[in-house]
Design an enzyme around this catalytic site. Structure first.
Site, PDB file in Angstrom:
ATOM      1  N   LYS A  33     -22.412  -5.476 -11.494  1.00 45.99           N
ATOM      2  CA  LYS A  33     -22.655  -4.058 -11.227  1.00 45.99           C
ATOM      3  C   LYS A  33     -22.801  -3.268 -12.525  1.00 45.99           C
ATOM      4  O   LYS A  33     -23.735  -2.472 -12.691  1.00 45.99           O
ATOM      5  CB  LYS A  33     -21.507  -3.500 -10.388  1.00 45.99           C
ATOM      6  CG  LYS A  33     -21.780  -2.125  -9.853  1.00 45.99           C
ATOM      7  CD  LYS A  33     -20.771  -1.727  -8.805  1.00 45.99           C
ATOM      8  CE  LYS A  33     -20.976  -2.484  -7.509  1.00 45.99           C
ATOM      9  NZ  LYS A  33     -19.812  -2.573  -6.665  1.00 45.99           N
ATOM     10  N   ARG A 103     -15.524   1.368  -9.174  1.00 50.81           N
ATOM     11  CA  ARG A 103     -16.121   0.227  -8.458  1.00 50.81           C
ATOM     12  C   ARG A 103     -15.820  -1.103  -9.134  1.00 50.81           C
ATOM     13  O   ARG A 103     -15.914  -1.208 -10.349  1.00 50.81           O
ATOM     14  CB  ARG A 103     -17.647   0.403  -8.398  1.00 50.81           C
ATOM     15  CG  ARG A 103     -18.060   1.603  -7.593  1.00 50.81           C
ATOM     16  CD  ARG A 103     -19.523   1.955  -7.802  1.00 50.81           C
ATOM     17  NE  ARG A 103     -19.884   3.084  -6.987  1.00 50.81           N
ATOM     18  CZ  ARG A 103     -20.458   3.010  -5.788  1.00 50.81           C
ATOM     19  NH1 ARG A 103     -20.767   1.836  -5.283  1.00 50.81           N
ATOM     20  NH2 ARG A 103     -20.730   4.095  -5.092  1.00 50.81           N
ATOM     21  N   GLY A 112     -17.932  -7.341  -0.865  1.00 52.49           N
ATOM     22  CA  GLY A 112     -16.841  -6.886  -0.012  1.00 52.49           C
ATOM     23  C   GLY A 112     -15.492  -7.538  -0.306  1.00 52.49           C
ATOM     24  O   GLY A 112     -14.516  -7.277   0.386  1.00 52.49           O
ATOM     25  N   SER A 820     -27.175 -52.740  -7.024  1.00 48.71           N
ATOM     26  CA  SER A 820     -27.099 -51.492  -6.280  1.00 48.71           C
ATOM     27  C   SER A 820     -25.628 -51.141  -6.191  1.00 48.71           C
ATOM     28  O   SER A 820     -24.812 -51.947  -5.727  1.00 48.71           O
ATOM     29  CB  SER A 820     -27.702 -51.678  -4.887  1.00 48.71           C
ATOM     30  OG  SER A 820     -27.488 -50.500  -4.151  1.00 48.71           O
ATOM     31  N   CYS A 888     -26.194 -46.991  -3.616  1.00 50.56           N
ATOM     32  CA  CYS A 888     -26.384 -46.898  -2.167  1.00 50.56           C
ATOM     33  C   CYS A 888     -25.141 -46.362  -1.469  1.00 50.56           C
ATOM     34  O   CYS A 888     -25.098 -46.261  -0.260  1.00 50.56           O
ATOM     35  CB  CYS A 888     -26.798 -48.239  -1.576  1.00 50.56           C
ATOM     36  SG  CYS A 888     -25.573 -49.530  -1.833  1.00 50.56           S
TER      37      CYS A 888
HETATM   38  C1  PEP Z   1     -20.637 -49.023  -0.421  1.00 51.23           C
HETATM   39  O1  PEP Z   1     -19.593 -49.644  -0.402  1.00 51.23           O
HETATM   40  O2  PEP Z   1     -20.846 -48.053  -1.140  1.00 51.23           O
HETATM   41  C2  PEP Z   1     -21.748 -49.420   0.486  1.00 51.23           C
HETATM   42  C3  PEP Z   1     -22.928 -48.854   0.389  1.00 51.23           C
HETATM   43  O3  PEP Z   1     -21.457 -50.309   1.450  1.00 51.23           O
HETATM   44  P1  PEP Z   1     -20.657 -49.968   2.795  1.00 51.23           P
HETATM   45  O4  PEP Z   1     -20.488 -48.503   2.873  1.00 51.23           O
HETATM   46  O5  PEP Z   1     -21.470 -50.534   3.898  1.00 51.23           O
HETATM   47  O6  PEP Z   1     -19.385 -50.718   2.554  1.00 51.23           O
END
Ligand code: PEP
Ligand code: MG
Length: 935
Positions: A33, A103, A112, A820, A888
């Site tokens: 402000k 203010r 608010g 992964s 993943c």
């Molecule tokens: C994990 O462990 O991150 C994974 C992708 O496998 P899940 O969740 O199936 O164990």
């Protein structure tokens, strides 16, 4: 005038700035402000004279036991004198009084959440001066009674209800319906009564000393920074608590001086749709608090154009100018006093996700900002908001407060009838009824009831609980771990906050906020194709990002959806989900029941042939036992053959849906007992059947299953016979899966398509595990391709879910072509927190008490889990420079984690299909070096 003026010491710090001299760009110091007032003043816009006390002063006040820091009060008085000089009025002057508003205004706008006091400077003397000045006695007394009420409530802590009650009873005594029905005399009486109320409640007379009023009001605003409302708001929006609020003292202008006056708020563009037109409302003959308090209903700003065309045109020009200055949508407050426009505030507007995206893209097209700026500006939450069904705001308002809250586990609004049982969910949904599956927690056996449900609610479990993971992947709204809701599956009731719902009652979930409502709220569906601005923005994101965005998907439908959202690969197919599809569990059970004996048969054969090779006598085993084992093995292999048939179809479907893109297929991972009925349930059934004297093949089968389940029982199955350990002990199962992958790929290849399978071995922890699995399974792949007469390129890789795997990543990369990171398990094994229990048992408390700053199952823990990831990538790539690396685990869809994945040089992140657009944006932001704040 008895004023306690503190000793005139100069601390050397500038605590107070006149708007015309303030460093307008320094929002940290002046608050939004204060900075806005300074910028508008310095730009020559019509702003009432004002000064701002800095956020640094607020912080100094908080840390000095709520005392003004040295020099603050003197600087305030000096600025006040300048203000008086500019306005030609004087605070406390009975002939020509100056009134000010005090203010609040922090760096981040917190609408608010903090306090503001208007009309300060009124007392029994100055009210008369105001009446003369304005030639309007009623107006003066109205301002005074407002001030006493507001000051009493905000500064002196008198209950707002008591103040309202005193005012309402005065109104009814006077026979007044509206506030405006009270005349000057009546308002004088009300003011007196309010002052008496204040004296009764606080034990001291209402302060008539205007400087004391000012000092107290400044302190009250400082204190409101640490008020509960403000603290809660900051917690919710992750705003730091040490910013402090600035205090702006602004010359009062009055929107309630007659029909040529008014007050309003407006946005330079529509904050819910982003449409490029001034959007707002105003109230003629009113003060700002009337708008805020909802005392009167404001009218659309377009009416102002009709009423006061000149003023409107000026306002439009100012709005345009401010938008160009700030290069963002502005939220404006203004007052018109006797036909003259005053700007009171400008700040970047809060807006919906839709409006954020539309305005950012429009502003790029208008040449106001760059594409990069547009990408930086959009919060991941904005994108998420657009792509899920949302409550219709009108309908949401009617339902009132939520009955409970849980973790916002999977975004979107879901509305349906409460069901407690997955069979019932499937049954009702099969008849076309929308249902919300409500469970204490879900397990894989509930899947058939989860898939057709509109949404899922659990009272236990966290963001990587079964319900959350599965719901996200399916793009279904889910609230998990709503512990304040009592879900009694046996009684078929759900109770919270005094409300009890039964099967068939309507319930509405907001998976974006975690709120649960009793009743039926209508929803609005998104359509990505219609979201042209979002598509444009995501296109820019794709040009900017270097990370690939893949999806976790188990079916061709999910794959197709992921592709439509922009995924360029599948980073995780959890093949065990396929085992749970309709019609398959009996075969899977059969396979599991036969597996242990079939294994022994194989070992018998191996022992025999080894003995023969070494010229020794093979071990003697009871021929009946041998025969039984052989029978089991035949049954086992034939069941696997049936399952292979299913799996070829599964892999064919998903590889086809992802034609030309990589698909990471993970071999069976969970402990086998998860595919069998629960131990306790079997025990119960068997005991009950025996008690009733029942017998026969059905009971025998149950007993057989019971024995198998007992054999498979482990104290700690998540650390037990699962992942690659299963594949090593029962190679035929994974060989069957790999053969199915190869056959599906071969078929597609022959059809002229381009399948790219990547076979992932789960829970690898040692060099030998990966090497052994690859050696065995690659042979299967080669055999299939040889017999099919085609070649398809493929990869073998490891799911990195164990700390050891990260440390010996170089050894694993000898045979793994990709990594992964399964960060769900990696988080579990690094912290030693059970991913299934921690959130329900102690993680919530840990987060509340700040033992943990955030939930590591939601957002990657850079220091621990992340460090292992980093080490794993480094060591893995040292061994194999071409190693492909992705994530993943659930964190792969979280913007802060995506930034981390970018930093450590992953090739892609893989997340549930619904999170892909958010991930595309987050990956672009990571490439632009923006750290997401919404962890
Ligand atoms: C994990 O462990 O991150 C994974 C992708 O496998 P899940 O969740 O199936 O164990
Ligand atoms: Mg895992």
């Amino acid at each position: 005038m008895a004023v306690e003026v503190k000793p005139a010491t100069t601390s050397g710090t500038t605590w107070v700035y006149m708007a015309e001299d303030a460093p307008a760009a320094d929002r940290d110091l002046l608050g939004g402000k204060g900075a806005g007032l300074a910028a508008m003043t310095q730009a020559g816009l019509p702003v009432p004279p004002a000064f701002t006390i800095t956020t640094a002063a607020c912080n100094a006040f908080q840390s000095a036991n709520k005392e003004f820091p040295q020099g603050l009060w003197e600087q305030t008085l000096a600025s006040l004198h300048k203000l008086e000089a500019k306005s030609g009025r004087k605070l406390g002057d009975s002939a020509n009084p100056l009134l000010v508003s005090v203010r609040s205004g922090a760096r981040e706008s917190m609408p608010g959440m903090m306090d503001t006091v208007l009309n300060l400077g009124l007392n029994d003397d100055t009210v008369a001066g105001l009446a003369r000045q304005t030639n309007n006695e009623r107006f003066a007394w109205d301002a005074y009674r407002r001030f006493v009420g507001m000051f009493g409530r905000i500064v002196l802590g008198v209950s707002g209800e008591k103040i309202d009650h005193a005012f309402d009873s005065a109104k009814s005594r006077a026979g007044a319906k509206q506030d405006t029905d009270l005349n000057a005399d009546q308002l004088r009486d009300v003011t007196r009564e309010l002052k008496e109320l204040v004296q009764r409640e606080t034990g001291s007379p209402f302060p008539t000393d205007v400087l004391q009023q000012l000092e107290l009001a400044i302190k009250a605003v400082f204190n409101s920074w640490m008020g509960k409302r403000a603290v809660d708001y900051r917690n919710q929006f992750k705003i730091p608590h040490d910013l402090g609020t600035a205090v702006s003292v602004v010359t009062m202008v009055f929107g309630n001086m007659g029909d040529d006056s008014g007050t309003g708020v407006a946005f330079t563009r529509d904050p819910s749709t982003g449409k490029r037109e001034i959007f707002g409302e105003f109230l003629p003959n009113a003060q700002g608090e009337d708008v805020v308090a909802g005392i009167r209903t404001p009218i659309s700003i377009s009416k102002m154009r009709e009423l006061w065309p000149e003023v409107y045109r000026q306002f439009e020009q100012i709005a345009d100018r401010l938008e160009k200055t700030y290069k963002d949508v502005q939220d404006l407050e203004f007052t018109v006093e006797r036909g003259k426009l005053y700007m009171l505030q400008t700040r970047n507007a809060k807006r919906t996700g839709k409006a954020a995206v539309v305005t950012a893209v429009d502003m790029v097209n208008e040449g106001l900002i760059t594409r990069e700026e547009a990408l930086k500006r959009i919060q991941p939450m904005h994108v998420q908001q657009i792509l899920v069904p949302q409550f219709d705001p009108e309908s949401r308002r009617k339902v009132g407060e939520p009955i409970g809250r849980g973790l916002a586990a999977s975004p979107g609004a879901a509305v349906g009838k409460v069901v407690f049982d997955p069979d019932r969910s499937a049954e009702l949904a099969g008849k076309g009824e929308p249902v919300i599956l409500t469970r204490r927690e879900t397990s894989p056996e509930d899947f058939h009831g989860m898939a057709p449900a509109a949404g899922i609610l659990t009272s236990r479990g966290g963001s990587s609980s079964h319900a959350a993971v599965v719901a996200r992947q399916m793009g279904k709204p889910c609230i998990a771990g709503a512990e304040e809701i009592d879900i009694d599956v046996a009684r078929q009731t759900l109770s919270a906050d005094g409300t009890t719902l039964h099967e068939g009652d309507w319930i509405s979930l907001d998976g974006t906020t975690g709120e649960v409502f009793a009743g039926r709220i209508s929803t609005i569906e998104p359509d990505l194709k219609l979201e042209t601005e979002l598509l444009t923005l995501l296109g820019w994101a794709d040009e900017t990002r270097t990370l690939g965005i893949w999806a976790n998907a188990d079916t061709p439908e999910e794959g197709t959806r992921a592709r439509a959202w922009g995924a360029t690969g599948i980073g995780l197919v959890r093949t065990e989900h396929m085992f749970r599809q309709e019609g398959r569990p009996p075969f899977v059970q059969q396979m599991i029941l036969a597996a242990p004996e079939a294994r022994l048969a194989r070992l018998d054969e191996e022992a025999e042939s080894t003995a023969r090779a070494e010229g020794k006598t093979p071990p003697t085993i009871d021929p009946a036992v041998v025969e039984q084992r052989r029978r089991a093995r035949r049954e086992y292999l034939s069941t696997l053959d049936t399952l292979r048939g299913f799996q070829v179809g599964d892999f064919y479907g998903i590889l086809k849906a992802m034609d030309g893109l990589p698909v990471v297929i993970r071999l069976i991972d969970p402990p086998l007992h998860e595919f069998l009925p629960k131990h306790e349930k079997l025990l119960e059934d068997i005991t009950a059947a025996r008690a009733k004297g029942q017998s026969g093949p059905e009971l025998e089968e149950k007993e057989r299953i019971f024995q198998a389940v007992s054999r498979l029982h482990e104290q700690n199955p998540m650390l037990g016979l699962r992942g690659c350990r299963l594949g090593i002990l029962f190679p035929e199962i994974v060989e069957m899966q790999v053969a199915a992958i190869a056959q599906a790929a071969a078929r597609l290849k022959k059809e002229g398509l381009n399948p790219i399978p990547e076979i992932m071995v789960p829970l690898v922890g040692t060099r030998n595990e990966m090497a052994l699995e690859r050696e065995r399974l690659e042979g299967v792949v080669k055999d299939v391709f040889a017999s099919e007469g085609v070649q398809v390129s493929y990869k073998f890789g490891a799911c990195m879910e164990l700390p050891r795997a990260c440390l010996v990543a170089g050894q694993i990369a000898e045979t793994a072509e990709f990594f992964s990171y399964g960060t769900n398990d990696l988080t579990q094994t690094t912290y030693g927190y059970s991913r299934d229990d921690a959130e329900g048992k102690f993680l919530g408390e840990y987060l509340k008490e700040k033992v943990l700053p955030f939930n590591p199952f939601e957002s990657i823990d850079r220091e621990g889990v992340g460090e292992l990831v980093r080490i794993g990538i480094e060591r893995g790539r040292k061994q194999r420079a071409s190693l492909e690396v992705g994530i993943c685990g659930e964190q792969g869809g979280d913007p802060a984690s995506i930034a981390f994945c970018h930093e450590v040089g992953m090739n892609y992140v893989s997340c549930s299909p619904g999170r892909i657009p958010v991930a595309r944006l987050a990956a672009a932001q990571a490439a632009l070096g923006i750290t997401p704040t919404d962890r």
